[in-house]
Structures are given as structure tokens and as C-alpha cells.
Design an enzyme around this catalytic site. Sequence first.
Site, mmCIF file in Angstrom:
data_model
loop_
_atom_site.group_PDB
_atom_site.id
_atom_site.type_symbol
_atom_site.label_atom_id
_atom_site.label_comp_id
_atom_site.label_asym_id
_atom_site.label_seq_id
_atom_site.Cartn_x
_atom_site.Cartn_y
_atom_site.Cartn_z
ATOM 1 N N ARG A 51 7.270 16.191 4.108
ATOM 2 C CA ARG A 51 8.486 16.664 3.421
ATOM 3 C C ARG A 51 8.243 17.897 2.556
ATOM 4 O O ARG A 51 9.078 18.790 2.491
ATOM 5 C CB ARG A 51 8.985 15.552 2.495
ATOM 6 C CG ARG A 51 9.958 14.623 3.130
ATOM 7 C CD ARG A 51 10.386 13.627 2.090
ATOM 8 N NE ARG A 51 11.586 14.077 1.401
ATOM 9 C CZ ARG A 51 12.781 13.582 1.652
ATOM 10 N NH1 ARG A 51 12.933 12.633 2.540
ATOM 11 N NH2 ARG A 51 13.848 14.012 1.020
ATOM 12 N N LYS A 151 -1.782 0.391 10.679
ATOM 13 C CA LYS A 151 -1.434 -0.834 10.004
ATOM 14 C C LYS A 151 -0.943 -0.507 8.597
ATOM 15 O O LYS A 151 -1.318 0.532 8.088
ATOM 16 C CB LYS A 151 -2.614 -1.792 9.995
ATOM 17 C CG LYS A 151 -3.659 -1.550 8.888
ATOM 18 C CD LYS A 151 -4.677 -2.640 8.873
ATOM 19 C CE LYS A 151 -4.605 -3.480 7.639
ATOM 20 N NZ LYS A 151 -5.189 -2.911 6.440
ATOM 21 N N HIS A 181 -8.731 -0.073 12.590
ATOM 22 C CA HIS A 181 -9.926 0.793 12.600
ATOM 23 C C HIS A 181 -11.211 -0.010 12.797
ATOM 24 O O HIS A 181 -12.235 0.554 13.164
ATOM 25 C CB HIS A 181 -9.973 1.694 11.361
ATOM 26 C CG HIS A 181 -10.475 1.035 10.116
ATOM 27 N ND1 HIS A 181 -9.690 0.242 9.334
ATOM 28 C CD2 HIS A 181 -11.684 1.063 9.521
ATOM 29 C CE1 HIS A 181 -10.403 -0.199 8.304
ATOM 30 N NE2 HIS A 181 -11.623 0.284 8.400
ATOM 31 N N LYS A 185 -15.179 0.788 15.060
ATOM 32 C CA LYS A 185 -16.548 0.771 14.517
ATOM 33 C C LYS A 185 -17.523 0.500 15.650
ATOM 34 O O LYS A 185 -17.334 -0.421 16.440
ATOM 35 C CB LYS A 185 -16.682 -0.318 13.439
ATOM 36 C CG LYS A 185 -15.938 0.004 12.149
ATOM 37 C CD LYS A 185 -16.153 -1.092 11.129
ATOM 38 C CE LYS A 185 -15.236 -0.920 9.938
ATOM 39 N NZ LYS A 185 -15.774 -0.049 8.894
ATOM 40 N N GLU A 219 -16.292 -7.098 0.336
ATOM 41 C CA GLU A 219 -16.208 -5.740 -0.213
ATOM 42 C C GLU A 219 -16.526 -5.761 -1.699
ATOM 43 O O GLU A 219 -16.242 -6.760 -2.380
ATOM 44 C CB GLU A 219 -14.798 -5.183 -0.028
ATOM 45 C CG GLU A 219 -14.384 -5.038 1.412
ATOM 46 C CD GLU A 219 -13.015 -4.392 1.510
ATOM 47 O OE1 GLU A 219 -12.976 -3.165 1.659
ATOM 48 O OE2 GLU A 219 -12.010 -5.097 1.412
ATOM 49 N N ASP A 238 -3.706 -8.051 4.518
ATOM 50 C CA ASP A 238 -4.439 -6.785 4.524
ATOM 51 C C ASP A 238 -5.664 -6.843 5.442
ATOM 52 O O ASP A 238 -6.004 -5.852 6.088
ATOM 53 C CB ASP A 238 -4.871 -6.445 3.086
ATOM 54 C CG ASP A 238 -5.573 -5.097 2.987
ATOM 55 O OD1 ASP A 238 -5.023 -4.119 3.517
ATOM 56 O OD2 ASP A 238 -6.668 -5.032 2.398
ATOM 57 N N HIS A 243 -8.170 -7.289 10.798
ATOM 58 C CA HIS A 243 -9.586 -7.003 11.033
ATOM 59 C C HIS A 243 -10.380 -8.268 11.382
ATOM 60 O O HIS A 243 -11.133 -8.292 12.350
ATOM 61 C CB HIS A 243 -10.215 -6.329 9.818
ATOM 62 C CG HIS A 243 -9.531 -5.061 9.394
ATOM 63 N ND1 HIS A 243 -8.962 -4.197 10.283
ATOM 64 C CD2 HIS A 243 -9.328 -4.504 8.169
ATOM 65 C CE1 HIS A 243 -8.441 -3.165 9.620
ATOM 66 N NE2 HIS A 243 -8.649 -3.341 8.340
ATOM 67 N N LYS A 338 -12.302 -8.949 -2.112
ATOM 68 C CA LYS A 338 -12.598 -7.718 -2.863
ATOM 69 C C LYS A 338 -13.447 -8.076 -4.070
ATOM 70 O O LYS A 338 -13.391 -9.203 -4.572
ATOM 71 C CB LYS A 338 -11.295 -7.103 -3.380
ATOM 72 C CG LYS A 338 -10.275 -6.829 -2.296
ATOM 73 C CD LYS A 338 -10.373 -5.417 -1.828
ATOM 74 C CE LYS A 338 -9.302 -5.105 -0.821
ATOM 75 N NZ LYS A 338 -9.765 -4.197 0.217
HETATM 76 C C1 BG6 Z 1 -8.364 -1.523 5.286
HETATM 77 C C2 BG6 Z 1 -7.826 -2.380 4.171
HETATM 78 O O1 BG6 Z 1 -7.649 -1.744 6.469
HETATM 79 O O2 BG6 Z 1 -9.735 -1.835 5.492
HETATM 80 C C3 BG6 Z 1 -8.619 -2.171 2.905
HETATM 81 O O3 BG6 Z 1 -6.459 -2.043 3.941
HETATM 82 C C4 BG6 Z 1 -10.083 -2.386 3.156
HETATM 83 O O4 BG6 Z 1 -8.167 -3.042 1.873
HETATM 84 C C5 BG6 Z 1 -10.560 -1.588 4.370
HETATM 85 O O5 BG6 Z 1 -10.798 -1.997 1.992
HETATM 86 C C6 BG6 Z 1 -11.983 -1.958 4.731
HETATM 87 O O6 BG6 Z 1 -12.449 -1.068 5.701
HETATM 88 P P1 BG6 Z 1 -14.002 -0.722 5.823
HETATM 89 O O7 BG6 Z 1 -14.061 0.192 6.991
HETATM 90 O O8 BG6 Z 1 -14.402 -0.076 4.532
HETATM 91 O O9 BG6 Z 1 -14.710 -2.017 6.032
#
Ligand code: BG6
Length: 491
Positions: A51, A151, A181, A185, A219, A238, A243, A338
Site C-alpha cells: 500500500r 501460514k 517452512h 528444512k 524454542e 502456531d 509444523h 517457547k
Molecule cells: C513459525 C512460528 O511458523 O515457526 C513461530 O510462527 C516459530 O512461532 C517458528 O518461532 C519456528 O521456526 P524455526 O525455523 O525457527 O524452527
Amino acid sequence: MVSRVIPVDPFDLVIFGGTGDLAQRKILPALFRRHCAGQLTGAERIIGAARTELSSTEYRTIVAEALRKHAGSKACGGGALEAFLEQVSYVALDAKGEVGWTALSDQLRPVEQAPVRVFYFSVAPGLFGPLAERVQRYGLANADTRIVVEKPFGRDLASARDLNRTLAGHFDEGQIYRIDHYLGKETVQNLMAVRFGNMLFEPLWNSQYVDHIQITVAETVGVEGREEYYERAGAMRDMMQNHLMQLLCLIAMEPPAKFDPDAVRDEKLKVIRALDPVEPHHIVRGQYQARLDPEAPHPSYRGLVNNPRSTTESYVALKAHISNWRWAGTPFYLRTGKRLVNRSSVINVMFKDAPHSIFGAEAGRHANHLKIRLQPNEGITLSVTIKEPGQGGMRLVDVPLDMSFAEALGPEGGDPPDAYERLIMDVVRGNQTLFMRGDEVEAAWAWTDPLIAGWKSRGDVPKPYESGSTGPGDADLLMRRDGREWRGINP
Ligand code: BG6
């Protein structure tokens, strides 16, 4: 070992949300690194669209800054940045109005000259429909056009279905690339190579030999900067629904007949559909507390999101069962959180004890264990039982047969492209194997929705856990009740 780079055909790529965080942190750096690796031809057009009123020159300054910050050590010198920036331009555009669309059309080459056109929807899902409709109405797409969506793909089954329906109104399923994603990997793809490229593991890969499987994605980061999104999502939406679900699929699926998009995705879908509903006492939710350490203090989850009554989980652990011939009776324990003690994504395949010990009770109980480290320190460790050296009877000890992929493959093989590099190149090549199909996403929500509805209706509140710990104590109980325990969360 040197990884091979096969150049892709020239393409035009439009990033809707071109000034956003994802574009700056992931998409543009990934394109730049592929440019440096020699995979792009130099004839690409990369058009940021958003935008904000900006000239292409101003946008290039933003892109250059983002690349300096985020392209990492794999970026290259020698005028590469300037050459890359020459391929970048910008269009100010209104996703829900008509401003900018003709200008965008003018910047794109006629499709005959650059047959591959990618539209990357790096925007809120509410804009998918208006964007898809305009891409078609302004004649910007042909049969070879691909769209990429990020996502969160919906927040429940109903919204995911709506999104699928909306996109299907404008594009074929074969043109829609839903990114998770984790599938990009390198080590996640390696799960398939390890399972289906070796004779060694597959015969043992079932409930007869496997006692249970643990999948951990831990994490150390919190939710800083994403408070609003995360408060509505939580760890279940999330991470778990996408994942961890994908990791579960790759570990549990039947061998596909070939490594082809629909063959792989059909098998993953069967796993998700075979998942039993999770019993309420098989789920533990947690929420991290403040860290008071004066050296490295940080606020609690509730403090950060500024909601003292928040019931959003920053941690979730659960026990899942897959009702099929291969896995009946083998539990899968999944956990993610987290602000845990270490960053570590690991799959532990815990084999059963040998059926009979010829060495007697004093030799103790020993079982093999395959540890697949997804990140960091990617590799595989197989624990093997051997004789403890020395005299005085047959004492047994478990020792690791350890392989680090970085060491085994050498410096180049051990420094693979990051997930976005791989996935964007797959989009350009038209390979959907590592992208989620619409029915897969819906099946994952169909399994997730009742779990969330269950804890909502019971009014469950997440258990507090200390920042920097391994999570709430109840997650350990989940295991202990079954006579098992979590493996440590080590880097
Ligand atoms: C994302 C989540 O899809 O993946 C995040 O929204 C998360 O909350 C992240 O931290 C983790 O990805 P990676 O590649 O760092 O393991």
C-alpha cells in the site's frame, strides 16, 4: 561434497506485502542467496507490491538494508547486490481497490517472454480473496502462474475451508503453494531419505518394534513483536497444527510409491486422517512466567501480551495415537514451547527392549534409540548396547553411534540452503511435493478443532512454567503415567 546448483528458468515474482516483515527477513534474502549461488539467470523481475507510496529507488534502499541485515554469511560480494537490486522494482497497490493494478501489469513482461509468474501472498489471509480475484481480472495469470500463501492457513476448519474455496474460485489446486517452512528444512526432507533410502530402518518402523516416538520442537525465543497474532493463536495453532503435524506425517507415513507431489501428500493425508481424537488428560498446556534474573530478565507471557488473564498457551504437549496397522498401540508424544531451556528440534524413536535378555537381570534393561536432530547440530545418533569393558561378568552399556551431517558431508554439504530458498525455487520449478495440499490442511484442522473446543469448554487454564525450563511439570507426568520419560532438551 559440493551441492549442485541447477539454474531455474527466468521468472517474474510479485511479492504482495513486499515491505512486510516476512518479505524483508525471509523472501528477499532467500532470493538474493539463490542469486549469489548462481541459480537465477539474472533475467528475473522481482516486484514488491504494498500500500505504501514508494518509488522503486526507495524500495531498493529498503531491500538493500534488509539484505544486509538478513542475508547472512551466505550472501556474496563483488557487485552481486547491485546486480540483484537492478532486478527489483516496486508498485504501490491497493489489494481491495483498483489503484496500482495497471501499473503492475505494465511492469510484468508479456507471459510469452517469462512463462513462470509467481504471486507471493505475504499478507493477512483476509486479502487472499481480493488479491486472487484481481490477479485474474487484470489478466495477470495464465495456466503456468503460481500463487504462494503463508501460514496461518485459517484458524480452524471452517476458516481453512473458506480460504480453500476462495482460492479455488480463481486458481487450480496445482497452482496453489501453501508454505509450511518446516518442509523446506533440509533435515526434515532427510527424514524421508533416512526412512526410504535405507533398508535398515523400515522393517523395524512399526508398533512391533517401536515402543513410542517423541517429537520435540523447543524454542528459546518468546513471542516478542508478535503479541497480537500469538495471543489469538497459541502454540497449538502456531506450531502443533502445522509444523509438528508435518513431522509426525513424515515419521509415520507409509512409503509413497514415488517421490512425487500427490504420492507423498496422499500418504501424509492418510496419517492425519488416522489420528485418534486426543483424550483431554493427554494434553498439557503451559504458559511461561517472568524471568527475574538481573543478567537476562524478561517478562512473563501475560506481561508481554499485556493481558493478566490470558489463557493462551505458549507450550503444548500431547499424546497421539494413529489407528492403522503399522502404528496401533504405539504412542506419539509431541511437545513444543517457547522460552524453553534450549533451542532443539528432535525426533526420538524409542525401540522396544529385546524380547529376552540372555545376560540376566543384572545386565539391566537396554533398548535401542534413534535420535534424529533436525536443528541445530543436524544429524543422527543410534544408541547401541555393547559390553562394558573389563572383567567380572557381562555388564552392558549403551553407547552412541553418532553422525553429524555437517561433518559427514563436509563444509559445502553441511551448509544447505535455508527453507525459503529451497521452497521458492520449488515454486519456480513447479514442484509441489513440499507444499501442503488443501485437503491436508483441512484434515489437520479437523483433528485440532475438537482439542481446542475441549479445553475452551472445560475452562482449562495453562500451567505456568519457568522460563528457561523444560516446560510444565504436568508434561513430565503425562509420560510418567505411562512409565516413560521425555528425553532431555539439549542443543
Ligand atoms: C513459525 C512460528 O511458523 O515457526 C513461530 O510462527 C516459530 O512461532 C517458528 O518461532 C519456528 O521456526 P524455526 O525455523 O525457527 O524452527
